[in-house]
Structure formats: C-alpha cells, structure tokens
Design a protein around this motif. Structure first.
Motif, PDB file in Angstrom:
ATOM      1  N   GLU A 129       0.795  -1.363   0.401  1.00  0.00           N
ATOM      2  CA  GLU A 129      -0.189   0.070   0.036  1.00  0.00           C
ATOM      3  C   GLU A 129       0.724   1.035  -0.200  1.00  0.00           C
ATOM      4  OE1 GLU A 129      -3.792   2.161   3.127  1.00  0.00           O
ATOM      5  OE2 GLU A 129      -3.187   0.101   3.492  1.00  0.00           O
ATOM      6  N   ARG A 130       1.621   0.741   0.717  1.00  0.00           N
ATOM      7  CA  ARG A 130       2.357   2.396   0.950  1.00  0.00           C
ATOM      8  C   ARG A 130       3.298   2.009  -0.365  1.00  0.00           C
ATOM      9  NH1 ARG A 130       8.299   3.806   4.739  1.00  0.00           N
ATOM     10  NH2 ARG A 130       8.938   1.733   3.435  1.00  0.00           N
ATOM     11  N   ILE A 131       3.720   1.094  -1.459  1.00  0.00           N
ATOM     12  CA  ILE A 131       4.646   2.122  -2.252  1.00  0.00           C
ATOM     13  C   ILE A 131       3.385   1.960  -3.684  1.00  0.00           C
ATOM     14  CG2 ILE A 131       6.387   0.378  -1.629  1.00  0.00           C
ATOM     15  CD1 ILE A 131       6.150  -1.170  -3.439  1.00  0.00           C
ATOM     16  N   GLY A 132       2.111   1.732  -3.125  1.00  0.00           N
ATOM     17  CA  GLY A 132       0.805   1.785  -4.479  1.00  0.00           C
ATOM     18  C   GLY A 132       1.170   1.571  -5.505  1.00  0.00           C
ATOM     19  N   ALA A 133       1.543  -0.381  -5.403  1.00  0.00           N
ATOM     20  CA  ALA A 133       1.373  -0.654  -6.128  1.00  0.00           C
ATOM     21  C   ALA A 133      -0.005  -2.032  -6.452  1.00  0.00           C
ATOM     22  CB  ALA A 133       2.575  -2.335  -5.551  1.00  0.00           C
ATOM     23  N   PRO A 134      -0.799  -2.207  -6.872  1.00  0.00           N
ATOM     24  CA  PRO A 134      -1.582  -2.667  -7.056  1.00  0.00           C
ATOM     25  C   PRO A 134      -1.337  -4.284  -7.078  1.00  0.00           C
ATOM     26  CG  PRO A 134      -1.385  -1.973  -9.398  1.00  0.00           C
ATOM     27  CD  PRO A 134       0.090  -1.655  -8.523  1.00  0.00           C
ATOM     28  N   VAL A 135      -1.958  -5.245  -5.736  1.00  0.00           N
ATOM     29  CA  VAL A 135      -2.090  -6.139  -5.135  1.00  0.00           C
ATOM     30  C   VAL A 135      -2.705  -7.499  -6.158  1.00  0.00           C
ATOM     31  CG1 VAL A 135      -1.860  -7.477  -2.898  1.00  0.00           C
ATOM     32  CG2 VAL A 135      -1.415  -4.986  -2.885  1.00  0.00           C
ATOM     33  N   THR A 136      -2.005  -9.019  -6.152  1.00  0.00           N
ATOM     34  CA  THR A 136      -2.552  -9.369  -6.231  1.00  0.00           C
ATOM     35  C   THR A 136      -2.453 -10.447  -5.267  1.00  0.00           C
ATOM     36  OG1 THR A 136      -1.789  -9.411  -8.779  1.00  0.00           O
ATOM     37  CG2 THR A 136      -2.422 -11.132  -7.750  1.00  0.00           C
ATOM     38  N   ASN A 137      -3.139 -11.170  -4.706  1.00  0.00           N
ATOM     39  CA  ASN A 137      -3.012 -11.766  -3.227  1.00  0.00           C
ATOM     40  C   ASN A 137      -3.137 -13.636  -3.876  1.00  0.00           C
ATOM     41  OD1 ASN A 137      -3.257 -10.368  -0.963  1.00  0.00           O
ATOM     42  ND2 ASN A 137      -5.308  -9.766  -1.426  1.00  0.00           N
ATOM     43  N   ILE A 138      -2.820 -14.258  -3.791  1.00  0.00           N
ATOM     44  CA  ILE A 138      -2.166 -15.952  -4.209  1.00  0.00           C
ATOM     45  C   ILE A 138      -2.429 -16.623  -3.060  1.00  0.00           C
ATOM     46  CG2 ILE A 138      -0.247 -17.617  -5.268  1.00  0.00           C
ATOM     47  CD1 ILE A 138       0.703 -14.773  -6.832  1.00  0.00           C
ATOM     48  N   PRO A 139      -2.678 -17.391  -3.002  1.00  0.00           N
ATOM     49  CA  PRO A 139      -3.226 -18.361  -2.201  1.00  0.00           C
ATOM     50  C   PRO A 139      -2.130 -19.415  -2.369  1.00  0.00           C
ATOM     51  CG  PRO A 139      -4.622 -19.337  -3.780  1.00  0.00           C
ATOM     52  CD  PRO A 139      -3.890 -17.615  -4.312  1.00  0.00           C
ATOM     53  N   ALA A 140      -0.971 -19.327  -1.516  1.00  0.00           N
ATOM     54  CA  ALA A 140       0.331 -20.109  -1.852  1.00  0.00           C
ATOM     55  C   ALA A 140       0.826 -19.555  -0.429  1.00  0.00           C
ATOM     56  CB  ALA A 140       1.412 -19.612  -2.674  1.00  0.00           C
ATOM     57  N   GLY A 141       2.584 -20.283   0.357  1.00  0.00           N
ATOM     58  CA  GLY A 141       3.490 -19.768   1.053  1.00  0.00           C
ATOM     59  C   GLY A 141       4.098 -18.705   0.621  1.00  0.00           C
ATOM     60  N   HIS A 142       6.042 -18.584   1.692  1.00  0.00           N
ATOM     61  CA  HIS A 142       6.380 -17.805   1.145  1.00  0.00           C
ATOM     62  C   HIS A 142       7.045 -17.902  -0.084  1.00  0.00           C
ATOM     63  CE1 HIS A 142       9.056 -14.265   2.100  1.00  0.00           C
ATOM     64  NE2 HIS A 142      10.619 -15.311   2.304  1.00  0.00           N
ATOM     65  N   ALA A 143       7.500 -19.591  -0.566  1.00  0.00           N
ATOM     66  CA  ALA A 143       7.672 -19.700  -1.582  1.00  0.00           C
ATOM     67  C   ALA A 143       6.496 -20.055  -3.135  1.00  0.00           C
ATOM     68  CB  ALA A 143       8.280 -21.446  -1.637  1.00  0.00           C
ATOM     69  N   LEU A 144       6.109 -19.288  -3.166  1.00  0.00           N
ATOM     70  CA  LEU A 144       5.047 -18.821  -4.295  1.00  0.00           C
ATOM     71  C   LEU A 144       5.857 -18.272  -5.641  1.00  0.00           C
ATOM     72  CD1 LEU A 144       3.292 -15.002  -4.023  1.00  0.00           C
ATOM     73  CD2 LEU A 144       5.765 -15.847  -3.155  1.00  0.00           C
ATOM     74  N   PHE A 145       6.699 -18.484  -5.766  1.00  0.00           N
ATOM     75  CA  PHE A 145       7.521 -18.404  -7.202  1.00  0.00           C
ATOM     76  C   PHE A 145       7.855 -19.312  -7.468  1.00  0.00           C
ATOM     77  CE2 PHE A 145      10.716 -18.360  -3.725  1.00  0.00           C
ATOM     78  CZ  PHE A 145      11.787 -19.081  -3.957  1.00  0.00           C
ATOM     79  N   LEU A 146       7.563 -19.814  -6.987  1.00  0.00           N
ATOM     80  CA  LEU A 146       8.029 -21.400  -7.188  1.00  0.00           C
ATOM     81  C   LEU A 146       7.011 -22.224  -7.074  1.00  0.00           C
ATOM     82  CD1 LEU A 146       9.998 -24.178  -7.667  1.00  0.00           C
ATOM     83  CD2 LEU A 146       9.869 -24.640  -5.221  1.00  0.00           C
ATOM     84  N   THR A 147       6.066 -22.598  -6.143  1.00  0.00           N
ATOM     85  CA  THR A 147       4.415 -23.105  -6.057  1.00  0.00           C
ATOM     86  C   THR A 147       3.735 -22.781  -6.793  1.00  0.00           C
ATOM     87  OG1 THR A 147       4.034 -21.301  -4.120  1.00  0.00           O
ATOM     88  CG2 THR A 147       5.325 -24.059  -3.759  1.00  0.00           C
ATOM     89  N   GLN A 148       3.273 -21.252  -7.485  1.00  0.00           N
ATOM     90  CA  GLN A 148       2.697 -20.768  -7.805  1.00  0.00           C
ATOM     91  C   GLN A 148       3.333 -20.025  -9.273  1.00  0.00           C
ATOM     92  OE1 GLN A 148      -0.458 -20.959  -7.877  1.00  0.00           O
ATOM     93  NE2 GLN A 148      -0.654 -22.991  -5.759  1.00  0.00           N
ATOM     94  N   SER A 149       4.107 -20.256  -9.641  1.00  0.00           N
ATOM     95  CA  SER A 149       4.353 -19.507 -10.897  1.00  0.00           C
ATOM     96  C   SER A 149       3.680 -19.206 -12.158  1.00  0.00           C
ATOM     97  CB  SER A 149       6.270 -20.269 -11.651  1.00  0.00           C
ATOM     98  OG  SER A 149       5.189 -21.987 -11.681  1.00  0.00           O
TER      99      SER A 149
END
Length: 235
Positions: free
Chosen positions: A197-217
């Motif tokens: 919110e502070r950086i003004g970024a649109p947010v996409t919430n993804i159901p995943a753990g911290h390693a979402l780059f791997l599990t929700q590529s």
C-alpha cells in the motif's frame, strides 16, 4: 535511456535470502514461452551492495527496458537497483520494500513475529534457515521433495545486510506491482499489505506460502506480464 512507450520484453528475476536463482525456473519457462527474454540474477548474499551490483551487471547487458522482479530480500535489492535507467517497472513478490534511508530490519517493526521462520546465525554472522522449520517457514505449500531441495541448496546470507539502509527507493519513481502470498509464514501478512500500500502497488493475493515464485509460478508470471504490458505508460 528512456523507457517511455517502448514495448517491454525483458524481465529480470532477483531471488531472496536463503535461496538461489534456480527456484525461478517455472517463472522463467512460463515467461519465455510467452515471448519474454528472462534473465535470473544470482545474488551472492554477502551484502546489499554486492547484490545490487550483481543485479546492475545484468541490467547493463539488456538491449531495452525491463521489468525488475524481486522475491523477499530481493525486494530490498530491486528497490535500490531499480533506479537503473533500463528499469521500467518493479514487481514485488512477497517482498520487502524499504524507503530511502530505511533498512530491511526496520520493515518488521510493529508487526507480528513469524515463529515458523527461524534463522540460525553462525559465528561468522551468516544465517541459514533452521532445517527442521524450513518447510513450514519458507515452502509450506511445496511438495516435500521440492522443499527438501530448497532446504538443502539454501545460500546463507550475511545478516549484516538486513541492517544496511537503502540509498534510493526506485518505487517512488517507477510503477510497481505486488504479488503477495496469503499464507506467507516468513512475513506477517499485515506487513506485506502495508508495504504494498505504501508504494502504491496494485496487489494480487495468491494462495501460497513464502515460496510462491516456485509453487505458484503461473500466477506470479501473470503479475509480471501485467507489469510489462502497463509499465511503459504508467508514469
């Protein structure tokens, strides 16, 4: 160089602490299949300056504008390195986003602790994630095999890097997007949402753990594509 109005086909991926670039394989393959040129930074994790330098070397080699993507600690790195003239936009993937003059450690202040994310710090000041807590804290939704590989290939980080203040906050001048893991156990969810919110970024919430780059590529790739399609005209 100016990135205004140019088609963005370059993507640079920056991993976080306790990891290397191999976890980005799914995102790499997804984006290259969609026509993007993807480069993965290998951070030494020895200092903020060294990680920014590694990212800058990759950016210097590009032939046009790029979307710069960071996961976790990689968010601090792209915040500093993102002032590079070839960076057209930023994507924060469950990532830290300090302001100029702030440290990574300061981002945790006032937010809940994350008891599953346990760092074992050696006498030399480098930290590894505790192996018994690794899956729960870093890769809760990964398969046991993938979590074990991440655990066994983790790269230690110089803990002093978290106390180094960034000199520049690229998100103040570059359009930014955020992909946030809703079951992240490395960061308090309120902390992630607050930073986005502070950086003004649109947010996409993804159901995943911290390693979402791997599990929700795939979902992470979609956010990067949205950034690439919109960054040139965003500011």
């Amino acid at each position: 160089m100016s990135t205004t109005g140019q088609e963005i086909k370059n993507v640079v991926l920056v991993h976080g602490a306790f990891a290397d670039g191999s976890g980005w394989r799914g995102v790499h393959d997804n984006l290259t299949a969609r026509g993007y040129r993807v480069t993965i930074v290998q951070n030494p994790l020895t200092s903020l300056e060294d990680d920014v330098a590694a990212t800058t070397r990759v950016l210097d080699r590009l032939d046009g504008p790029a979307i710069l993507v960071g996961h976790s600690w990689g968010g601090t790195v792209i915040t500093e390195a993102g002032v590079h003239p070839k960076v057209a936009g930023l994507v924060y993937v469950s990532a830290l986003a300090p302001d100029a003059g702030e440290t990574t450690s300061q981002q945790y202040e006032g937010f809940a602790a994350t008891p599953d994310f346990v760092i074992d710090v050696a006498e030399d000041g480098y930290g590894f994630l505790n192996p018994d807590k690794f899956k729960a804290g870093f890769a809760a939704d990964a398969s046991d095999a993938d979590a074990a590989f991440l655990r066994d290939s983790q790269v230690p980080v110089n803990m002093a890097a978290f106390g180094t203040a960034v000199k520049n906050a690229a998100w103040r001048d570059k359009p930014s997007w955020a992909a946030i893991a809703t079951d992240d156990r490395a960061f308090d969810q309120a902390m992630l949402q607050h930073m986005a919110e502070r950086i003004g970024a649109p947010v996409t919430n993804i159901p995943a753990g911290h390693a979402l780059f791997l599990t929700q590529s795939g979902a992470v790739s979609d956010v990067i594509v949205t950034a690439a399609q919109n960054a040139a005209g965003a500011r």
